[in-house]
Design an enzyme around this catalytic site. Sequence first.
Site, PDB file in Angstrom:
ATOM      1  N   ARG A  74      -0.611   7.455   7.491  1.00 18.55           N
ATOM      2  CA  ARG A  74      -0.579   7.256   5.326  1.00 18.55           C
ATOM      3  C   ARG A  74      -0.787   8.572   5.260  1.00 18.55           C
ATOM      4  O   ARG A  74      -0.143   8.581   4.540  1.00 18.55           O
ATOM      5  CB  ARG A  74      -1.331   5.900   5.473  1.00 18.55           C
ATOM      6  CG  ARG A  74      -0.297   4.539   5.642  1.00 18.55           C
ATOM      7  CD  ARG A  74      -1.317   3.659   4.694  1.00 18.55           C
ATOM      8  NE  ARG A  74      -1.054   1.646   5.247  1.00 18.55           N
ATOM      9  CZ  ARG A  74      -0.523   1.382   4.614  1.00 18.55           C
ATOM     10  NH1 ARG A  74       0.761   2.076   3.794  1.00 18.55           N
ATOM     11  NH2 ARG A  74       0.012   0.363   5.186  1.00 18.55           N
TER      12      ARG A  74
ATOM     13  N   LYS B 127       0.946  -1.224  -0.116  1.00 20.29           N
ATOM     14  CA  LYS B 127       0.150  -0.045  -0.069  1.00 20.29           C
ATOM     15  C   LYS B 127       1.110   1.315   0.140  1.00 20.29           C
ATOM     16  O   LYS B 127       0.231   2.438  -0.172  1.00 20.29           O
ATOM     17  CB  LYS B 127      -0.767   0.029   1.965  1.00 20.29           C
ATOM     18  CG  LYS B 127      -2.191  -1.197   1.469  1.00 20.29           C
ATOM     19  CD  LYS B 127      -2.853  -0.924   2.714  1.00 20.29           C
ATOM     20  CE  LYS B 127      -3.479  -1.864   3.204  1.00 20.29           C
ATOM     21  NZ  LYS B 127      -3.849  -2.543   3.931  1.00 20.29           N
ATOM     22  N   GLY B 128       2.585   0.879   0.719  1.00 18.71           N
ATOM     23  CA  GLY B 128       2.958   2.255   0.793  1.00 18.71           C
ATOM     24  C   GLY B 128       2.964   3.064  -0.154  1.00 18.71           C
ATOM     25  O   GLY B 128       3.103   4.200   0.061  1.00 18.71           O
TER      26      GLY B 128
ATOM     27  N   GLU C  10       7.832   2.584  -5.895  1.00 17.72           N
ATOM     28  CA  GLU C  10       7.844   2.062  -5.004  1.00 17.72           C
ATOM     29  C   GLU C  10       7.906   2.993  -3.373  1.00 17.72           C
ATOM     30  O   GLU C  10       8.416   4.018  -3.500  1.00 17.72           O
ATOM     31  CB  GLU C  10       9.670   0.700  -4.519  1.00 17.72           C
ATOM     32  CG  GLU C  10       9.611  -0.019  -3.032  1.00 17.72           C
ATOM     33  CD  GLU C  10       8.500  -0.696  -2.504  1.00 17.72           C
ATOM     34  OE1 GLU C  10       7.113   0.271  -2.240  1.00 17.72           O
ATOM     35  OE2 GLU C  10       8.645  -1.824  -2.212  1.00 17.72           O
ATOM     36  N   ASP C  11       8.000   2.751  -2.220  1.00 17.06           N
ATOM     37  CA  ASP C  11       8.182   4.074  -1.233  1.00 17.06           C
ATOM     38  C   ASP C  11       9.274   3.959  -0.825  1.00 17.06           C
ATOM     39  O   ASP C  11       9.687   5.080  -0.363  1.00 17.06           O
ATOM     40  CB  ASP C  11       6.990   3.780   0.184  1.00 17.06           C
ATOM     41  CG  ASP C  11       6.990   2.520   0.668  1.00 17.06           C
ATOM     42  OD1 ASP C  11       7.466   1.673  -0.055  1.00 17.06           O
ATOM     43  OD2 ASP C  11       5.624   2.089   1.391  1.00 17.06           O
TER      44      ASP C  11
ATOM     45  N   ASP D 107      14.179  -0.499   1.704  1.00 15.48           N
ATOM     46  CA  ASP D 107      14.918  -0.606   3.183  1.00 15.48           C
ATOM     47  C   ASP D 107      16.175  -1.899   2.582  1.00 15.48           C
ATOM     48  O   ASP D 107      17.717  -1.582   2.059  1.00 15.48           O
ATOM     49  CB  ASP D 107      14.502  -1.211   3.932  1.00 15.48           C
ATOM     50  CG  ASP D 107      15.197  -1.202   5.180  1.00 15.48           C
ATOM     51  OD1 ASP D 107      16.133  -1.212   5.582  1.00 15.48           O
ATOM     52  OD2 ASP D 107      14.440  -1.818   6.645  1.00 15.48           O
TER      53      ASP D 107
ATOM     54  N   ASP E 286       2.999   3.777   6.403  1.00 19.63           N
ATOM     55  CA  ASP E 286       2.964   3.414   7.684  1.00 19.63           C
ATOM     56  C   ASP E 286       3.408   2.981   9.263  1.00 19.63           C
ATOM     57  O   ASP E 286       4.574   2.816   8.689  1.00 19.63           O
ATOM     58  CB  ASP E 286       1.246   2.607   7.298  1.00 19.63           C
ATOM     59  CG  ASP E 286       2.136   1.056   7.228  1.00 19.63           C
ATOM     60  OD1 ASP E 286       2.601   1.136   7.179  1.00 19.63           O
ATOM     61  OD2 ASP E 286       1.185   0.235   8.187  1.00 19.63           O
TER      62      ASP E 286
ATOM     63  N   LYS F 174      17.280   3.600   2.068  1.00 22.82           N
ATOM     64  CA  LYS F 174      17.919   2.893   3.175  1.00 22.82           C
ATOM     65  C   LYS F 174      19.235   2.533   3.397  1.00 22.82           C
ATOM     66  O   LYS F 174      19.711   1.403   2.157  1.00 22.82           O
ATOM     67  CB  LYS F 174      17.612   2.626   4.073  1.00 22.82           C
ATOM     68  CG  LYS F 174      16.380   3.304   4.416  1.00 22.82           C
ATOM     69  CD  LYS F 174      15.680   2.502   6.360  1.00 22.82           C
ATOM     70  CE  LYS F 174      14.290   3.295   6.906  1.00 22.82           C
ATOM     71  NZ  LYS F 174      13.738   2.483   7.962  1.00 22.82           N
TER      72      LYS F 174
ATOM     73  N   PHE G  93      13.131   4.764  11.157  1.00 23.91           N
ATOM     74  CA  PHE G  93      11.645   4.052  11.182  1.00 23.91           C
ATOM     75  C   PHE G  93      11.202   5.851  10.410  1.00 23.91           C
ATOM     76  O   PHE G  93      10.618   6.458  11.927  1.00 23.91           O
ATOM     77  CB  PHE G  93      11.275   3.608  11.916  1.00 23.91           C
ATOM     78  CG  PHE G  93       9.984   2.730  11.493  1.00 23.91           C
ATOM     79  CD1 PHE G  93      10.602   1.922  10.376  1.00 23.91           C
ATOM     80  CD2 PHE G  93       8.811   3.326  11.394  1.00 23.91           C
ATOM     81  CE1 PHE G  93       9.187   1.128   9.539  1.00 23.91           C
ATOM     82  CE2 PHE G  93       8.204   2.365  10.598  1.00 23.91           C
ATOM     83  CZ  PHE G  93       7.540   1.600  10.211  1.00 23.91           C
TER      84      PHE G  93
HETATM   85  P1  5GP Z   1      12.785  -4.129   2.269  1.00 18.21           P
HETATM   86  O1  5GP Z   1      12.521  -5.637   1.476  1.00 18.21           O
HETATM   87  O2  5GP Z   1      13.299  -2.979   1.453  1.00 18.21           O
HETATM   88  O3  5GP Z   1      14.137  -4.407   3.774  1.00 18.21           O
HETATM   89  O4  5GP Z   1      11.477  -3.261   2.638  1.00 18.21           O
HETATM   90  C1  5GP Z   1      10.764  -2.816   2.321  1.00 18.21           C
HETATM   91  C2  5GP Z   1       9.515  -2.129   2.510  1.00 18.21           C
HETATM   92  O5  5GP Z   1       9.933  -2.119   4.472  1.00 18.21           O
HETATM   93  C3  5GP Z   1       9.039  -1.465   2.034  1.00 18.21           C
HETATM   94  O6  5GP Z   1       7.658  -1.613   0.755  1.00 18.21           O
HETATM   95  C4  5GP Z   1       8.286  -0.349   3.545  1.00 18.21           C
HETATM   96  O7  5GP Z   1       6.690  -1.419   3.243  1.00 18.21           O
HETATM   97  C5  5GP Z   1       8.686  -1.247   4.523  1.00 18.21           C
HETATM   98  N1  5GP Z   1       9.829  -0.537   5.231  1.00 18.21           N
HETATM   99  C6  5GP Z   1      11.030  -0.359   5.374  1.00 18.21           C
HETATM  100  N2  5GP Z   1      11.468   0.918   5.816  1.00 18.21           N
HETATM  101  C7  5GP Z   1      10.662   1.740   6.161  1.00 18.21           C
HETATM  102  C8  5GP Z   1      10.391   2.628   6.856  1.00 18.21           C
HETATM  103  O8  5GP Z   1      11.235   2.923   7.444  1.00 18.21           O
HETATM  104  N3  5GP Z   1       9.115   2.807   7.154  1.00 18.21           N
HETATM  105  C9  5GP Z   1       8.251   2.083   6.334  1.00 18.21           C
HETATM  106  N4  5GP Z   1       6.420   2.837   7.034  1.00 18.21           N
HETATM  107  N5  5GP Z   1       8.420   0.710   5.670  1.00 18.21           N
HETATM  108  C10 5GP Z   1       9.020   0.686   5.889  1.00 18.21           C
END
Ligand code: 5GP
Length: 184
Positions: free
Chosen positions: A169, A47-48, A103-104, A107, A163, A135, A156
């Site tokens: 959101r 949803k992000g 993508e939002d 990470d 969210d 990140k 975070f």
């Molecule tokens: P990854 O698989 O790259 O570790 O994480 C991707 C997903 O983790 C993002 O699409 C998001 O939903 C969530 N995410 C990662 N870091 C953050 C953050 O700082 N805040 C929020 N709200 N979601 C995060």
Amino acid sequence: MYPITYPGEKVRMLYSVEAIAARVKALGEQIAKEYAGKDLLTVGILKGSFMFMADLVRAIDAPLEVDFLGVSSYGNHTETSGVVKITHDLSCDIEGRHLLLVEDIVDTGLTMRYLLDFLATRHPASMRLCTLLEKPSNARSEIEIAYKGFSIPNEFVVGYGLDYAGRYRNLPWVGVLEFSLTSG
Ligand code: 5GP
């Protein structure tokens, strides 16, 4: 004090409405230029990305189509579960099309790695990634990001579609979520 508050939590602003709008405008212009004459399909990762996606496509002054892919990642926690679940599949055929995944935040890159491999089996003509935030931990998984809004510290963040436990959101800017002993 911004009216969206929850007891014991505070959000410290990182990027204002104006800063986000300026960056989104620049990304949209770059994307429009680089996809000129191509069959562009923008895919928002739900949803992000819903808010970023809505602003980004309006900043792309070129023909395009819009689709969405739903994935679940964090649940109610602030650390990645490592498990990616497709909660809503695409509604169109992507074979031979130029995909731009929106993508939002990237990470660890685990979610994006999974999605890129998953979508590659459907033979799009090309796939690129546009993320609002990245990140530094992504350096480990080496996901190639073609279009990036901002690189952020390893904290975070919430707001502008992102969210914490389903909340924040609708905050129009991006901020760092901080936990405090006193509410407000
Ligand atoms: P990854 O698989 O790259 O570790 O994480 C991707 C997903 O983790 C993002 O699409 C998001 O939903 C969530 N995410 C990662 N870091 C953050 C953050 O700082 N805040 C929020 N709200 N979601 C995060």
